[in-house]
Motif scaffolding. Sequence first.
Motif, PDB file in Angstrom:
ATOM      1  N   CYS A 196      44.661  42.860  34.093  1.00 32.92           N
ATOM      2  CA  CYS A 196      45.413  43.038  35.329  1.00 32.92           C
ATOM      3  C   CYS A 196      45.222  44.439  35.881  1.00 32.92           C
ATOM      4  O   CYS A 196      45.423  45.427  35.169  1.00 32.92           O
ATOM      5  N   ILE A 197      44.848  44.524  37.154  1.00 30.06           N
ATOM      6  CA  ILE A 197      44.603  45.833  37.770  1.00 30.06           C
ATOM      7  C   ILE A 197      45.907  46.578  37.991  1.00 30.06           C
ATOM      8  O   ILE A 197      45.929  47.800  38.103  1.00 30.06           O
ATOM      9  N   SER A 198      47.004  45.860  37.996  1.00 28.31           N
ATOM     10  CA  SER A 198      48.280  46.486  38.286  1.00 28.31           C
ATOM     11  C   SER A 198      49.001  46.976  37.030  1.00 28.31           C
ATOM     12  O   SER A 198      49.355  48.140  36.924  1.00 28.31           O
ATOM     13  N   CYS A 199      49.194  46.092  36.052  1.00 35.44           N
ATOM     14  CA  CYS A 199      49.949  46.489  34.851  1.00 35.44           C
ATOM     15  C   CYS A 199      49.057  46.683  33.634  1.00 35.44           C
ATOM     16  O   CYS A 199      49.510  47.158  32.600  1.00 35.44           O
ATOM     17  N   GLY A 200      47.779  46.308  33.752  1.00 35.07           N
ATOM     18  CA  GLY A 200      46.852  46.540  32.656  1.00 35.07           C
ATOM     19  C   GLY A 200      46.874  45.494  31.566  1.00 35.07           C
ATOM     20  O   GLY A 200      46.228  45.669  30.535  1.00 35.07           O
ATOM     21  N   GLU A 233      44.789  32.217  34.925  1.00 37.53           N
ATOM     22  CA  GLU A 233      45.171  33.414  35.678  1.00 37.53           C
ATOM     23  C   GLU A 233      44.008  33.910  36.534  1.00 37.53           C
ATOM     24  O   GLU A 233      44.169  34.232  37.712  1.00 37.53           O
ATOM     25  N   VAL A 234      42.821  33.955  35.924  1.00 43.05           N
ATOM     26  CA  VAL A 234      41.639  34.377  36.678  1.00 43.05           C
ATOM     27  C   VAL A 234      41.354  33.376  37.799  1.00 43.05           C
ATOM     28  O   VAL A 234      41.048  33.753  38.939  1.00 43.05           O
ATOM     29  N   GLY A 235      41.499  32.088  37.474  1.00 44.14           N
ATOM     30  CA  GLY A 235      41.203  31.041  38.455  1.00 44.14           C
ATOM     31  C   GLY A 235      42.105  31.117  39.674  1.00 44.14           C
ATOM     32  O   GLY A 235      41.634  30.998  40.810  1.00 44.14           O
ATOM     33  N   ILE A 236      43.376  31.336  39.435  1.00 49.87           N
ATOM     34  CA  ILE A 236      44.298  31.371  40.577  1.00 49.87           C
ATOM     35  C   ILE A 236      44.065  32.626  41.421  1.00 49.87           C
ATOM     36  O   ILE A 236      44.215  32.601  42.647  1.00 49.87           O
ATOM     37  N   ASN A 237      43.656  33.719  40.785  1.00 50.08           N
ATOM     38  CA  ASN A 237      43.277  34.905  41.555  1.00 50.08           C
ATOM     39  C   ASN A 237      42.137  34.575  42.509  1.00 50.08           C
ATOM     40  O   ASN A 237      42.167  34.948  43.684  1.00 50.08           O
ATOM     41  N   LYS A 238      41.132  33.877  41.973  1.00 50.87           N
ATOM     42  CA  LYS A 238      39.970  33.534  42.801  1.00 50.87           C
ATOM     43  C   LYS A 238      40.365  32.591  43.929  1.00 50.87           C
ATOM     44  O   LYS A 238      39.886  32.718  45.063  1.00 50.87           O
ATOM     45  N   LYS A 239      41.242  31.645  43.608  1.00 52.30           N
ATOM     46  CA  LYS A 239      41.670  30.687  44.619  1.00 52.30           C
ATOM     47  C   LYS A 239      42.447  31.357  45.742  1.00 52.30           C
ATOM     48  O   LYS A 239      42.291  31.040  46.917  1.00 52.30           O
ATOM     49  N   LEU A 240      43.300  32.290  45.363  1.00 51.87           N
ATOM     50  CA  LEU A 240      44.201  32.877  46.360  1.00 51.87           C
ATOM     51  C   LEU A 240      43.632  34.131  47.011  1.00 51.87           C
ATOM     52  O   LEU A 240      43.989  34.470  48.127  1.00 51.87           O
ATOM     53  N   MET A 241      42.741  34.824  46.301  1.00 52.29           N
ATOM     54  CA  MET A 241      42.255  36.116  46.797  1.00 52.29           C
ATOM     55  C   MET A 241      40.778  36.080  47.187  1.00 52.29           C
ATOM     56  O   MET A 241      40.279  37.034  47.758  1.00 52.29           O
ATOM     57  N   ILE A 282      36.140  38.212  44.201  1.00 54.13           N
ATOM     58  CA  ILE A 282      36.917  39.383  43.799  1.00 54.13           C
ATOM     59  C   ILE A 282      36.481  39.847  42.416  1.00 54.13           C
ATOM     60  O   ILE A 282      36.016  39.067  41.601  1.00 54.13           O
ATOM     61  N   GLU A 283      36.640  41.134  42.174  1.00 55.85           N
ATOM     62  CA  GLU A 283      36.258  41.678  40.862  1.00 55.85           C
ATOM     63  C   GLU A 283      37.449  42.268  40.136  1.00 55.85           C
ATOM     64  O   GLU A 283      37.344  42.762  39.023  1.00 55.85           O
ATOM     65  N   THR A 284      38.571  42.255  40.787  1.00 52.61           N
ATOM     66  CA  THR A 284      39.786  42.727  40.125  1.00 52.61           C
ATOM     67  C   THR A 284      40.812  41.603  40.145  1.00 52.61           C
ATOM     68  O   THR A 284      40.827  40.782  41.057  1.00 52.61           O
ATOM     69  N   TYR A 285      41.615  41.568  39.112  1.00 49.54           N
ATOM     70  CA  TYR A 285      42.543  40.457  38.939  1.00 49.54           C
ATOM     71  C   TYR A 285      43.951  40.960  38.652  1.00 49.54           C
ATOM     72  O   TYR A 285      44.145  42.057  38.142  1.00 49.54           O
ATOM     73  N   TYR A 286      44.901  40.116  39.001  1.00 46.74           N
ATOM     74  CA  TYR A 286      46.289  40.376  38.649  1.00 46.74           C
ATOM     75  C   TYR A 286      46.752  39.349  37.626  1.00 46.74           C
ATOM     76  O   TYR A 286      46.319  38.191  37.661  1.00 46.74           O
ATOM     77  N   CYS A 287      47.655  39.755  36.738  1.00 43.91           N
ATOM     78  CA  CYS A 287      48.308  38.761  35.895  1.00 43.91           C
ATOM     79  C   CYS A 287      49.285  37.977  36.784  1.00 43.91           C
ATOM     80  O   CYS A 287      49.530  38.342  37.938  1.00 43.91           O
ATOM     81  N   LEU A 288      49.850  36.912  36.235  1.00 47.86           N
ATOM     82  CA  LEU A 288      50.711  36.063  37.068  1.00 47.86           C
ATOM     83  C   LEU A 288      51.905  36.828  37.630  1.00 47.86           C
ATOM     84  O   LEU A 288      52.285  36.651  38.782  1.00 47.86           O
ATOM     85  N   ASP A 289      52.490  37.677  36.799  1.00 48.45           N
ATOM     86  CA  ASP A 289      53.656  38.451  37.255  1.00 48.45           C
ATOM     87  C   ASP A 289      53.305  39.335  38.448  1.00 48.45           C
ATOM     88  O   ASP A 289      54.018  39.357  39.455  1.00 48.45           O
ATOM     89  N   CYS A 290      52.211  40.065  38.320  1.00 51.06           N
ATOM     90  CA  CYS A 290      51.822  40.999  39.373  1.00 51.06           C
ATOM     91  C   CYS A 290      51.297  40.258  40.603  1.00 51.06           C
ATOM     92  O   CYS A 290      51.518  40.697  41.727  1.00 51.06           O
ATOM     93  N   LEU A 291      50.626  39.137  40.376  1.00 54.77           N
ATOM     94  CA  LEU A 291      50.138  38.337  41.499  1.00 54.77           C
ATOM     95  C   LEU A 291      51.315  37.800  42.313  1.00 54.77           C
ATOM     96  O   LEU A 291      51.317  37.852  43.548  1.00 54.77           O
ATOM     97  N   ALA A 292      52.323  37.309  41.611  1.00 52.10           N
ATOM     98  CA  ALA A 292      53.510  36.802  42.289  1.00 52.10           C
ATOM     99  C   ALA A 292      54.175  37.916  43.090  1.00 52.10           C
ATOM    100  O   ALA A 292      54.596  37.721  44.234  1.00 52.10           O
ATOM    101  N   ASP A 293      54.248  39.088  42.467  1.00 51.89           N
ATOM    102  CA  ASP A 293      54.829  40.248  43.118  1.00 51.89           C
ATOM    103  C   ASP A 293      54.055  40.615  44.383  1.00 51.89           C
ATOM    104  O   ASP A 293      54.615  40.844  45.447  1.00 51.89           O
ATOM    105  N   TYR A 294      52.729  40.649  44.231  1.00 49.38           N
ATOM    106  CA  TYR A 294      51.836  41.029  45.319  1.00 49.38           C
ATOM    107  C   TYR A 294      51.960  40.056  46.491  1.00 49.38           C
ATOM    108  O   TYR A 294      51.971  40.459  47.658  1.00 49.38           O
ATOM    109  N   LEU A 295      52.066  38.770  46.172  1.00 51.44           N
ATOM    110  CA  LEU A 295      52.120  37.743  47.211  1.00 51.44           C
ATOM    111  C   LEU A 295      53.550  37.459  47.664  1.00 51.44           C
ATOM    112  O   LEU A 295      53.780  36.628  48.542  1.00 51.44           O
TER     113      LEU A 295
END
Length: 70
Positions: A10-14, A22-30, A34-47
């Motif tokens: 995760c680029i946000s919390c490490g 987790e990687v798949g949903i990043n690709k689907k939504l972002m 993309i070459e950087t990913y968020y974990c589910l917590d940070c992705l939810a936060d970001y979105l």
Amino acid sequence: MKKKPIEASCISCGKHNLTKNEVGINKKLMGENIETYYCLDCLADYLEVSVDDINAKIEEFKEEGCALFE
Ligand SMILES: [Zn+2]
């Protein structure tokens, strides 16, 4: 052809070793490229949605048979 192991963190919390979902949903939504990913917590936060919303999305894509998910 050998599958490349996914070594995303995760680029946000490490958080290390993000799951395939987790990687798949990043690709689907972002975006697929993309070459950087968020974990589910940070992705939810970001979105500005809940982790439950993200999990529901993952289930939707899985039901569609999307190869990015397991
Ligand atoms: Zn995170």
